[in-house]
Scaffold this motif. Sequence first.
Motif, PDB file in Angstrom:
ATOM      1  N   ILE A  62     -18.660 -18.616  72.681  1.00  0.00           N
ATOM      2  CA  ILE A  62     -17.271 -18.290  73.011  1.00  0.00           C
ATOM      3  C   ILE A  62     -16.635 -17.506  72.118  1.00  0.00           C
ATOM      4  N   THR A  63     -16.487 -18.124  70.864  1.00  0.00           N
ATOM      5  CA  THR A  63     -16.016 -17.665  69.572  1.00  0.00           C
ATOM      6  C   THR A  63     -16.522 -16.328  69.240  1.00  0.00           C
ATOM      7  N   TYR A  64     -18.100 -16.182  69.316  1.00  0.00           N
ATOM      8  CA  TYR A  64     -18.636 -14.906  69.061  1.00  0.00           C
ATOM      9  C   TYR A  64     -17.810 -13.661  69.948  1.00  0.00           C
ATOM     10  N   LYS A  65     -17.689 -14.086  71.230  1.00  0.00           N
ATOM     11  CA  LYS A  65     -17.099 -13.143  72.226  1.00  0.00           C
ATOM     12  C   LYS A  65     -15.773 -12.647  71.551  1.00  0.00           C
ATOM     13  N   ALA A  66     -15.111 -14.019  71.561  1.00  0.00           N
ATOM     14  CA  ALA A  66     -13.470 -13.797  71.252  1.00  0.00           C
ATOM     15  C   ALA A  66     -13.499 -13.086  69.893  1.00  0.00           C
ATOM     16  N   ALA A  67     -14.184 -13.080  68.924  1.00  0.00           N
ATOM     17  CA  ALA A  67     -14.193 -12.301  67.521  1.00  0.00           C
ATOM     18  C   ALA A  67     -14.214 -11.005  67.857  1.00  0.00           C
ATOM     19  N   ILE A  68     -14.960 -10.500  68.884  1.00  0.00           N
ATOM     20  CA  ILE A  68     -15.324  -8.866  69.075  1.00  0.00           C
ATOM     21  C   ILE A  68     -14.059  -8.322  69.863  1.00  0.00           C
ATOM     22  N   GLU A  69     -13.391  -9.264  70.818  1.00  0.00           N
ATOM     23  CA  GLU A  69     -12.382  -9.039  71.739  1.00  0.00           C
ATOM     24  C   GLU A  69     -11.027  -8.763  70.834  1.00  0.00           C
TER      25      GLU A  69
END
Length: 338
Positions: free
Chosen positions: A240-247
């Motif tokens: 979840i935080t990996y995706k949020a980092a890119i977003e």
Amino acid sequence: MKAIEITEPGAMNVVERPMPVPGEDEVLLKLNYVGFCGSDLSTYLGKNPMVSYPRIPGHEIAAVIEQAGSRVPENFQPGQSVTVVPYTNCGQCSACKKKRFNACRYNQTLGVQRDGAMAEYLVVHWQKVLMDVSLSSIQLALVEPLTVGFHAIDNARVSDIDTVLVFGCGMIGTGAIVRANLRGATVIAVDIDDSKLEVAGKLGAHYLINSRTQDLHAELEKITHSNGPSVVVEAAGNPITYKAAIEEIGFAGRVVCIGYAGDEVAFPTKLWVQKELEILGSRNANPSDFEAVIKYLKQANPDEKLLVSKIVSADEAPQAMKEWAEAPGKVLKILVRF
């Protein structure tokens, strides 16, 4: 000697191991404290692919020199307080030739690819021993875990004009928060535990976001004036935080990945290209990171109670690990006292 051993996933026991004997270039250390690391928890849970069993965990070390081999320099004397650089480096791989010894292809970290320091005594090469008489034993045990976050900030080339978002306020994320603050950056700490966020605020984070109870994107829009952070450090190891980092990273931003996500993560490649992102891995730490952490601990002398959740004896360690495995989000650092 007494040692702590993970015999198989979910099973940790206090065992007897032979007393180690130092070679000519080695020192024998008497352990004072050894910290439990997230990698040790992964080993206990059976989720660490680099580990075989049985394994003695531990690489966050506070010790004193007990004995030195015949070829060890004379300034390494019995009774001196030390910590240890727990990684190996081959000197010949492509990373080592670039002097990025932390990323050695053949690295073996104590407690991971080889038996670690969770025992009464340990033998290591003298070149891996760092001495500092001004740090307490507890501070020495905190050096290595803080270096990993320091190294991530160094990788990201953080300066005073950056806004740095750190996902995950465990010990690794805490190191990144401290280092980013020391470099003059604006620091945003994100976690789902308010007690960890409180510690992050005391150690240098300017903004605190509980992503479980607050709208992460909306809060970042307010803090960054809709620009997004210029640097994101992923220290939670969560898809979840990996995706949020890119977003959430701003355009032309830098994303630094420390945490190992347990599952594969899918990214919209449009954001990589459109934002022209730099996505960097960050592994272990270099000697300069150890030097920087030791300097920080000496000068800032942070309250040890902020960083250490619990100190237990060797006999209490198996139960402490069991409790940590049941509630991992509530623990910052457990130290085992020998």
